[in-house]
Design a protein around this motif. Sequence first.
Motif, short mmCIF file in Angstrom:
data_model
loop_
_atom_site.label_atom_id
_atom_site.label_comp_id
_atom_site.label_asym_id
_atom_site.label_seq_id
_atom_site.Cartn_x
_atom_site.Cartn_y
_atom_site.Cartn_z
N GLN A 119 0.83 -1.22 0.00
CA GLN A 119 0.00 0.00 0.00
C GLN A 119 0.86 1.26 0.00
N PHE A 120 2.01 1.21 0.67
CA PHE A 120 2.85 2.39 0.81
C PHE A 120 3.62 2.75 -0.46
N ALA A 121 4.02 1.76 -1.23
CA ALA A 121 4.95 1.98 -2.35
C ALA A 121 4.52 3.12 -3.27
N ALA A 122 3.25 3.19 -3.59
CA ALA A 122 2.79 4.21 -4.53
C ALA A 122 2.97 5.63 -4.00
N THR A 123 3.00 5.80 -2.67
CA THR A 123 3.13 7.15 -2.12
C THR A 123 4.50 7.76 -2.40
N VAL A 124 5.48 6.94 -2.72
CA VAL A 124 6.81 7.44 -3.11
C VAL A 124 7.11 7.13 -4.57
N ARG A 125 6.04 6.85 -5.32
CA ARG A 125 6.16 6.51 -6.74
C ARG A 125 7.16 5.37 -6.97
N ALA A 126 7.03 4.37 -6.14
CA ALA A 126 7.83 3.16 -6.30
C ALA A 126 6.92 2.05 -6.81
N GLN A 127 7.50 1.11 -7.52
CA GLN A 127 6.74 -0.08 -7.89
C GLN A 127 6.98 -1.13 -6.82
N TYR A 128 6.00 -2.00 -6.64
CA TYR A 128 6.06 -3.05 -5.64
C TYR A 128 6.04 -4.39 -6.36
N LEU A 129 6.93 -5.27 -5.95
CA LEU A 129 7.00 -6.59 -6.56
C LEU A 129 6.78 -7.65 -5.48
N ASP A 130 5.69 -8.39 -5.62
CA ASP A 130 5.34 -9.42 -4.65
C ASP A 130 6.03 -10.73 -5.04
N LEU A 131 7.02 -11.12 -4.26
CA LEU A 131 7.78 -12.34 -4.54
C LEU A 131 7.16 -13.58 -3.90
N TRP A 132 6.22 -13.37 -2.98
CA TRP A 132 5.68 -14.47 -2.20
C TRP A 132 5.14 -15.62 -3.06
N PRO A 133 4.30 -15.35 -4.07
CA PRO A 133 3.75 -16.47 -4.85
C PRO A 133 4.82 -17.32 -5.53
N ALA A 134 5.91 -16.71 -5.95
CA ALA A 134 6.95 -17.45 -6.66
C ALA A 134 7.86 -18.24 -5.71
N LEU A 135 7.94 -17.81 -4.45
CA LEU A 135 8.93 -18.39 -3.54
C LEU A 135 8.33 -19.26 -2.44
N ALA A 136 7.03 -19.12 -2.18
CA ALA A 136 6.42 -19.81 -1.04
C ALA A 136 5.76 -21.12 -1.46
N THR A 137 5.76 -22.03 -0.52
CA THR A 137 4.90 -23.20 -0.55
C THR A 137 4.06 -23.07 0.71
N GLY A 138 2.79 -22.76 0.54
CA GLY A 138 1.97 -22.46 1.71
C GLY A 138 2.48 -21.19 2.37
N ASP A 139 2.88 -21.31 3.64
CA ASP A 139 3.35 -20.11 4.35
C ASP A 139 4.84 -20.16 4.66
N VAL A 140 5.60 -21.00 3.95
CA VAL A 140 7.05 -21.09 4.17
C VAL A 140 7.79 -20.98 2.84
N LEU A 141 9.08 -20.67 2.94
CA LEU A 141 9.93 -20.67 1.76
C LEU A 141 9.97 -22.08 1.19
N ASN A 142 9.72 -22.19 -0.10
CA ASN A 142 9.71 -23.48 -0.77
C ASN A 142 11.01 -24.23 -0.45
N PRO A 143 10.91 -25.45 0.12
CA PRO A 143 12.12 -26.19 0.49
C PRO A 143 13.03 -26.50 -0.70
N ASP A 144 12.50 -26.49 -1.91
CA ASP A 144 13.34 -26.70 -3.10
C ASP A 144 14.25 -25.50 -3.37
N PHE A 145 13.96 -24.36 -2.75
CA PHE A 145 14.68 -23.13 -3.03
C PHE A 145 15.67 -22.75 -1.94
#
Length: 190
Positions: A119-145
């Motif tokens: 939510q904050f990123a736009a206030t400083v004209r920054a882009q936000y990149l959500d890495l969670w979907p690519a890196l998580a398995t459920g609620d933890v870091l994918n053990p393969d990674f």
Amino acid sequence: MTAEKLLFLGDSLTEGGDWAAWFPDDEVINQGVGGDTTADVIARLDDVVAADPDSVVLLIGTNDFAQRRSVEQVVRTIETIMVDLRRLLPGVRLLLQSIPPRGSDYSDRIQDANRHLRQFAATVRAQYLDLWPALATGDVLNPDFTEDGLHFTEEGYQAWLSELRPGLERLRDEPPMSRPISIIRPSESA
């Protein structure tokens, strides 16, 4: 695509990346420092400014949670980093990446922080990149990674890059800021 001065800023996750090899058409500066917290990044902002990058790619915060800092402390300090970068480098393109997953005991706090940062990123004209979907398995870091639940293996970096490359393409499509914007520092808000 024209070459850019691309600065990666963060902790050991950033430090461990082979950014120059992965972005060979750019001048790459890796300012990842193992063990760094958000406060350490603030202390190093003069080095970022001295490098005069076209784009700053920030990933920080996981070590703060390991040191038992609250979600509010982590979010406010990352907001301060972003505000300071925008003020000190008004023309820079900013990419704020989500704090990546790690063990399940960190999950709720990291995801809460990431919601605020998105939510904050736009206030400083920054882009936000959500890495969670690519890196998580459920609620933890994918053990393969990972081999230790925190640091990335080559496969982990490739998963990160699968999100980062299109994120940087979108960032490059944005024109640089031509003038400073007025921002109320998080500590100044009522």
